[in-house]
Enzyme design. Structure first.
Site, PDB file in Angstrom:
ATOM      1  N   ARG A 148       0.827  -1.222   0.000  1.00  0.00           N
ATOM      2  CA  ARG A 148       0.000   0.000   0.000  1.00  0.00           C
ATOM      3  C   ARG A 148       0.853   1.261   0.000  1.00  0.00           C
ATOM      4  O   ARG A 148       0.507   2.266   0.630  1.00  0.00           O
ATOM      5  CB  ARG A 148      -0.960   0.029   1.202  1.00  0.00           C
ATOM      6  CG  ARG A 148      -1.976  -1.104   1.238  1.00  0.00           C
ATOM      7  CD  ARG A 148      -2.973  -1.001   0.095  1.00  0.00           C
ATOM      8  NE  ARG A 148      -4.055  -1.971   0.203  1.00  0.00           N
ATOM      9  CZ  ARG A 148      -4.054  -3.193  -0.347  1.00  0.00           C
ATOM     10  NH1 ARG A 148      -2.994  -3.605  -1.054  1.00  0.00           N
ATOM     11  NH2 ARG A 148      -5.085  -3.995  -0.223  1.00  0.00           N
TER      12      ARG A 148
ATOM     13  N   SER B  89     -11.214  -1.105   2.268  1.00  0.00           N
ATOM     14  CA  SER B  89     -10.574  -1.114   3.600  1.00  0.00           C
ATOM     15  C   SER B  89     -10.285   0.320   4.014  1.00  0.00           C
ATOM     16  O   SER B  89      -9.584   1.040   3.291  1.00  0.00           O
ATOM     17  CB  SER B  89      -9.236  -1.852   3.551  1.00  0.00           C
ATOM     18  OG  SER B  89      -9.409  -3.173   3.114  1.00  0.00           O
TER      19      SER B  89
ATOM     20  N   GLU C 205      -6.080   4.011   5.116  1.00  0.00           N
ATOM     21  CA  GLU C 205      -5.566   3.758   3.770  1.00  0.00           C
ATOM     22  C   GLU C 205      -5.952   4.887   2.802  1.00  0.00           C
ATOM     23  O   GLU C 205      -5.110   5.350   2.039  1.00  0.00           O
ATOM     24  CB  GLU C 205      -6.102   2.408   3.268  1.00  0.00           C
ATOM     25  CG  GLU C 205      -5.622   2.069   1.886  1.00  0.00           C
ATOM     26  CD  GLU C 205      -6.289   0.821   1.313  1.00  0.00           C
ATOM     27  OE1 GLU C 205      -6.004  -0.284   1.805  1.00  0.00           O
ATOM     28  OE2 GLU C 205      -7.073   0.969   0.369  1.00  0.00           O
TER      29      GLU C 205
HETATM   30  P1  FAD Z   1      -8.880   7.975  -6.185  1.00  0.00           P
HETATM   31  O1  FAD Z   1      -9.590   7.452  -5.022  1.00  0.00           O
HETATM   32  O2  FAD Z   1      -9.560   8.999  -7.010  1.00  0.00           O
HETATM   33  O3  FAD Z   1      -7.482   8.550  -5.697  1.00  0.00           O
HETATM   34  C1  FAD Z   1      -6.679   7.818  -4.812  1.00  0.00           C
HETATM   35  C2  FAD Z   1      -5.347   8.547  -4.655  1.00  0.00           C
HETATM   36  O4  FAD Z   1      -4.629   8.546  -5.870  1.00  0.00           O
HETATM   37  C3  FAD Z   1      -5.495  10.035  -4.298  1.00  0.00           C
HETATM   38  O5  FAD Z   1      -4.388  10.411  -3.523  1.00  0.00           O
HETATM   39  C4  FAD Z   1      -5.437  10.730  -5.652  1.00  0.00           C
HETATM   40  O6  FAD Z   1      -5.022  12.082  -5.548  1.00  0.00           O
HETATM   41  C5  FAD Z   1      -4.407   9.869  -6.352  1.00  0.00           C
HETATM   42  N1  FAD Z   1      -4.556   9.790  -7.810  1.00  0.00           N
HETATM   43  C6  FAD Z   1      -5.588   9.230  -8.487  1.00  0.00           C
HETATM   44  N2  FAD Z   1      -5.327   9.252  -9.812  1.00  0.00           N
HETATM   45  C7  FAD Z   1      -4.115   9.834  -9.953  1.00  0.00           C
HETATM   46  C8  FAD Z   1      -3.292  10.152 -11.074  1.00  0.00           C
HETATM   47  N3  FAD Z   1      -3.659   9.871 -12.338  1.00  0.00           N
HETATM   48  N4  FAD Z   1      -2.104  10.776 -10.848  1.00  0.00           N
HETATM   49  C9  FAD Z   1      -1.706  11.090  -9.592  1.00  0.00           C
HETATM   50  N5  FAD Z   1      -2.437  10.812  -8.486  1.00  0.00           N
HETATM   51  C10 FAD Z   1      -3.620  10.188  -8.686  1.00  0.00           C
HETATM   52  N6  FAD Z   1      -7.474  -1.141  -3.062  1.00  0.00           N
HETATM   53  C11 FAD Z   1      -6.602  -2.171  -3.089  1.00  0.00           C
HETATM   54  O7  FAD Z   1      -5.383  -1.967  -3.171  1.00  0.00           O
HETATM   55  N7  FAD Z   1      -7.040  -3.451  -3.020  1.00  0.00           N
HETATM   56  C12 FAD Z   1      -8.338  -3.781  -2.931  1.00  0.00           C
HETATM   57  O8  FAD Z   1      -8.692  -4.964  -2.863  1.00  0.00           O
HETATM   58  C13 FAD Z   1      -9.284  -2.706  -2.898  1.00  0.00           C
HETATM   59  N8  FAD Z   1     -10.605  -2.965  -2.786  1.00  0.00           N
HETATM   60  C14 FAD Z   1     -11.496  -1.940  -2.752  1.00  0.00           C
HETATM   61  C15 FAD Z   1     -12.855  -2.241  -2.662  1.00  0.00           C
HETATM   62  C16 FAD Z   1     -13.797  -1.241  -2.640  1.00  0.00           C
HETATM   63  C17 FAD Z   1     -15.269  -1.594  -2.528  1.00  0.00           C
HETATM   64  C18 FAD Z   1     -13.382   0.122  -2.730  1.00  0.00           C
HETATM   65  C19 FAD Z   1     -14.403   1.223  -2.756  1.00  0.00           C
HETATM   66  C20 FAD Z   1     -12.024   0.446  -2.818  1.00  0.00           C
HETATM   67  C21 FAD Z   1     -11.068  -0.595  -2.823  1.00  0.00           C
HETATM   68  N9  FAD Z   1      -9.690  -0.334  -2.906  1.00  0.00           N
HETATM   69  C22 FAD Z   1      -8.790  -1.367  -2.967  1.00  0.00           C
HETATM   70  C23 FAD Z   1      -9.184   1.054  -2.947  1.00  0.00           C
HETATM   71  C24 FAD Z   1      -9.223   1.690  -4.367  1.00  0.00           C
HETATM   72  O9  FAD Z   1     -10.025   0.936  -5.224  1.00  0.00           O
HETATM   73  C25 FAD Z   1      -7.838   1.811  -4.976  1.00  0.00           C
HETATM   74  O10 FAD Z   1      -6.974   2.540  -4.140  1.00  0.00           O
HETATM   75  C26 FAD Z   1      -7.854   2.490  -6.348  1.00  0.00           C
HETATM   76  O11 FAD Z   1      -6.594   2.411  -6.946  1.00  0.00           O
HETATM   77  C27 FAD Z   1      -8.273   3.957  -6.292  1.00  0.00           C
HETATM   78  O12 FAD Z   1      -8.476   4.392  -7.616  1.00  0.00           O
HETATM   79  P2  FAD Z   1      -9.258   5.724  -7.925  1.00  0.00           P
HETATM   80  O13 FAD Z   1      -9.129   5.998  -9.386  1.00  0.00           O
HETATM   81  O14 FAD Z   1     -10.618   5.669  -7.390  1.00  0.00           O
HETATM   82  O15 FAD Z   1      -8.379   6.779  -7.110  1.00  0.00           O
HETATM   83  N1  EPU Z   2     -11.427 -10.667   9.457  1.00  0.00           N
HETATM   84  C1  EPU Z   2     -12.037 -10.433  10.668  1.00  0.00           C
HETATM   85  N2  EPU Z   2     -13.201  -9.711  10.677  1.00  0.00           N
HETATM   86  C2  EPU Z   2     -13.764  -9.222   9.530  1.00  0.00           C
HETATM   87  C3  EPU Z   2     -13.131  -9.466   8.300  1.00  0.00           C
HETATM   88  C4  EPU Z   2     -11.945 -10.181   8.290  1.00  0.00           C
HETATM   89  O1  EPU Z   2     -11.573 -10.868  11.723  1.00  0.00           O
HETATM   90  O2  EPU Z   2     -14.807  -8.561   9.625  1.00  0.00           O
HETATM   91  C5  EPU Z   2     -10.164 -11.440   9.464  1.00  0.00           C
HETATM   92  C6  EPU Z   2     -10.410 -12.885   9.005  1.00  0.00           C
HETATM   93  O3  EPU Z   2      -9.683 -13.727   9.845  1.00  0.00           O
HETATM   94  C7  EPU Z   2      -9.791 -12.932   7.620  1.00  0.00           C
HETATM   95  C8  EPU Z   2      -8.704 -11.873   7.695  1.00  0.00           C
HETATM   96  O4  EPU Z   2      -9.229 -10.869   8.580  1.00  0.00           O
HETATM   97  O5  EPU Z   2      -9.265 -14.185   7.334  1.00  0.00           O
HETATM   98  C9  EPU Z   2      -8.379 -11.255   6.360  1.00  0.00           C
HETATM   99  O6  EPU Z   2      -9.579 -10.745   5.763  1.00  0.00           O
HETATM  100  P1  EPU Z   2      -9.661 -10.463   4.200  1.00  0.00           P
HETATM  101  O7  EPU Z   2      -9.286 -11.677   3.418  1.00  0.00           O
HETATM  102  O8  EPU Z   2     -10.977  -9.845   3.907  1.00  0.00           O
HETATM  103  O9  EPU Z   2      -8.487  -9.425   3.957  1.00  0.00           O
HETATM  104  P2  EPU Z   2      -8.148  -8.046   4.663  1.00  0.00           P
HETATM  105  O10 EPU Z   2      -6.786  -8.164   5.252  1.00  0.00           O
HETATM  106  O11 EPU Z   2      -9.222  -7.602   5.569  1.00  0.00           O
HETATM  107  C10 EPU Z   2      -6.950  -7.131   2.558  1.00  0.00           C
HETATM  108  C11 EPU Z   2      -6.919  -5.849   1.805  1.00  0.00           C
HETATM  109  C12 EPU Z   2      -8.088  -5.770   0.838  1.00  0.00           C
HETATM  110  C13 EPU Z   2      -7.992  -6.927  -0.141  1.00  0.00           C
HETATM  111  C14 EPU Z   2      -8.025  -8.234   0.647  1.00  0.00           C
HETATM  112  C15 EPU Z   2      -7.800  -9.435  -0.241  1.00  0.00           C
HETATM  113  C16 EPU Z   2      -5.803  -4.241   3.189  1.00  0.00           C
HETATM  114  C17 EPU Z   2      -5.933  -3.054   4.078  1.00  0.00           C
HETATM  115  N3  EPU Z   2      -6.937  -4.723   2.697  1.00  0.00           N
HETATM  116  O12 EPU Z   2      -8.088  -7.080   3.387  1.00  0.00           O
HETATM  117  O13 EPU Z   2      -7.968  -4.558   0.107  1.00  0.00           O
HETATM  118  O14 EPU Z   2      -9.060  -6.911  -1.064  1.00  0.00           O
HETATM  119  O15 EPU Z   2      -6.969  -8.222   1.643  1.00  0.00           O
HETATM  120  O16 EPU Z   2      -6.478  -9.456  -0.671  1.00  0.00           O
HETATM  121  O17 EPU Z   2      -4.698  -4.701   2.932  1.00  0.00           O
HETATM  122  C18 EPU Z   2      -8.541  -2.255   0.133  1.00  0.00           C
HETATM  123  O18 EPU Z   2      -7.322  -2.032   0.184  1.00  0.00           O
HETATM  124  O19 EPU Z   2      -9.396  -1.351   0.075  1.00  0.00           O
HETATM  125  C19 EPU Z   2      -9.000  -3.646   0.142  1.00  0.00           C
HETATM  126  C20 EPU Z   2     -10.286  -3.987   0.129  1.00  0.00           C
END
Ligand code: FAD
Ligand code: EPU
Length: 347
Positions: free
Chosen positions: A167, A240, A337
């Site tokens: 991250r 997250s 995050e």
């Molecule tokens: P924004 O939210 O618009 O911006 C995020 C940051 O990037 C800001 O600081 C912004 O200024 C900057 N930025 C955006 N575009 C540019 C650019 N072109 N140049 C310079 N800076 C820029 N993230 C994960 O890593 N793993 C996950 O599994 C994951 N799951 C998600 C699930 C859900 C339901 C949601 C809502 C979010 C999740 N995220 C996850 C977070 C998010 O999807 C990512 O961080 C994604 O890359 C953000 O993209 P965005 O275009 O919406 O960026």
């Molecule tokens: N867990 C709990 N309570 C909950 C949910 C999860 O105790 O309510 C525990 C469970 O034991 C589970 C473990 O947490 O096994 C891990 O949960 P999960 O697989 O959902 O992954 P996470 O660590 O919670 C991370 C990323 C996600 C990404 C998933 C899958 C971060 C901060 N988040 O979540 O990214 O999709 O792994 O790789 O690293 C995001 O960054 O926005 C995001 C959604």
């Protein structure tokens, strides 16, 4: 004016997944990266700040946004070099990330499937080095094309300079310096699938797939994510809200001896461990908590949710309470995050 379009006092409600109705003083939809130098001159003359917004899926607006908000709309994808076994693919910043994965898989290019259904743009993917289900975008990024606000020029930043980590990246450490205009990915045509993340194999066998291909993995992960995470189109959220904390191995061991269910994973070195923030938050009693329209999701303790009319300040206030109580109970600091605009998380 060529290359970009300006709007004044524009609502960002439809441009962030928390659906906070913050307003941008000026919103600039940029169609061409050549327009950026002129746009920054315009912003400098107004002496206001400039920020880049993608799809707003990792942002919490705690206030209206002064100055200029830039949205990049360029959305071409091209194979720029094909060597048979691998291909170098360039995608513009405005391309939707999940569409990009579909485009690559449709051409037999592998690697991104585990990151299916992560919301957002290609331009944002290097910022926090997005990752899911055991794979991170930085593993495939070769070059990031940026507009460098310091030199006022376009620049190519190679993988080695990007400082990708969990991250984190060079870009995240200096959010006001680079506008990412395009990203180049080196993608293989043959690669062992990554199926080790908990639940992936089970999902595939539940789908009746015995010999999965990358498209099946993409589908399995999309199904898991749809079940586990609230859909921002229905319930505002940014995925997250906290990162999984990386703590000294000795502290992790001590916590594990007290709480044997606490999930822990390798850290960024031998003497650190990454532990589950979701587990800490759930076991501090917050899962499903709701205060007005600000809450912690019922299905996942790491997800802060907006039930409708929560303000950015209310969501931020709840997040601070959660972090404080996790620290009081477990002695571990958890950090947000998403980018927080208009306030600092740490008071
Ligand atoms: P924004 O939210 O618009 O911006 C995020 C940051 O990037 C800001 O600081 C912004 O200024 C900057 N930025 C955006 N575009 C540019 C650019 N072109 N140049 C310079 N800076 C820029 N993230 C994960 O890593 N793993 C996950 O599994 C994951 N799951 C998600 C699930 C859900 C339901 C949601 C809502 C979010 C999740 N995220 C996850 C977070 C998010 O999807 C990512 O961080 C994604 O890359 C953000 O993209 P965005 O275009 O919406 O960026
Ligand atoms: N867990 C709990 N309570 C909950 C949910 C999860 O105790 O309510 C525990 C469970 O034991 C589970 C473990 O947490 O096994 C891990 O949960 P999960 O697989 O959902 O992954 P996470 O660590 O919670 C991370 C990323 C996600 C990404 C998933 C899958 C971060 C901060 N988040 O979540 O990214 O999709 O792994 O790789 O690293 C995001 O960054 O926005 C995001 C959604």
């Amino acid at each position: 004016m060529s290359g970009y379009q300006l709007g004044e006092n524009v609502s960002l409600a439809g441009r962030n997944t928390f659906r906070i109705p913050a307003r941008a003083e000026i919103l600039a939809d940029v169609k061409n990266s050549d327009a950026l130098a002129e746009l920054f001159d315009f912003a400098m003359l107004r002496s206001g700040p400039v920020m880049v917004l993608g799809e707003g899926s990792n942002i919490l607006f705690a206030a209206d946004v002064p100055g200029v908000v830039i949205c990049l709309t360029m959305s071409e994808i091209n194979i720029i070099r094909d060597e048979g076994d691998v291909a170098l693919v360039r995608a513009d910043a405005g391309v939707n990330w999940n569409d990009f994965i579909g485009w690559t898989l449709g051409r037999g290019l592998l690697g991104l499937e585990n990151m299916s259904l992560i919301p957002g743009t290609v331009g944002a993917c290097p910022i926090q080095n997005i990752g899911a289900y055991g794979v991170e975008a930085g593993e495939f990024i070769e070059t990031v094309e940026v507009f460098d606000r310091q030199s006022q020029r376009m620049k190519r930043i190679g993988k080695a300079e990007c400082e990708f980590a969990y991250r984190d990246s060079l870009f995240k450490q200096d959010l006001n310096r680079y506008v990412i205009c395009a990203v180049e990915f080196l993608l293989p045509r043959h690669r062992e699938l990554k199926l080790d993340y908990a639940g992936v194999r089970e999902e595939l066998s539940g789908m009746g797939i015995e010999n999965p291909r990358a498209v099946h993995v993409a589908e399995a992960i999309s199904r898991i994510r749809t079940r586990k995470l609230p859909n921002p189109a229905i319930l505002g959220n940014a995925g997250s809200f906290f990162k999984n904390p990386i703590i000294p191995a000795a502290q992790a061991e001590q916590l594990k001896s007290q709480y044997d269910q606490l999930p822990s994973y390798p850290g960024d070195s031998d003497d650190t461990r990454k532990i589950s923030a979701a587990w800490l938050i759930e076991n501090a009693g917050w899962k499903g908590f709701r205060d007005g329209d600000a809450g912690i999701a019922e299905q996942h303790a790491l997800v802060l949710v907006n039930y409708g009319n929560a303000t950015g300040q209310q969501l931020l206030g709840l997040a601070r309470r959660v972090a404080k109580s996790v620290y009081e109970k477990f002695g571990v600091h958890i950090e947000p995050e998403p980018r927080i605009i208009g306030a600092s998380f740490f008071e």
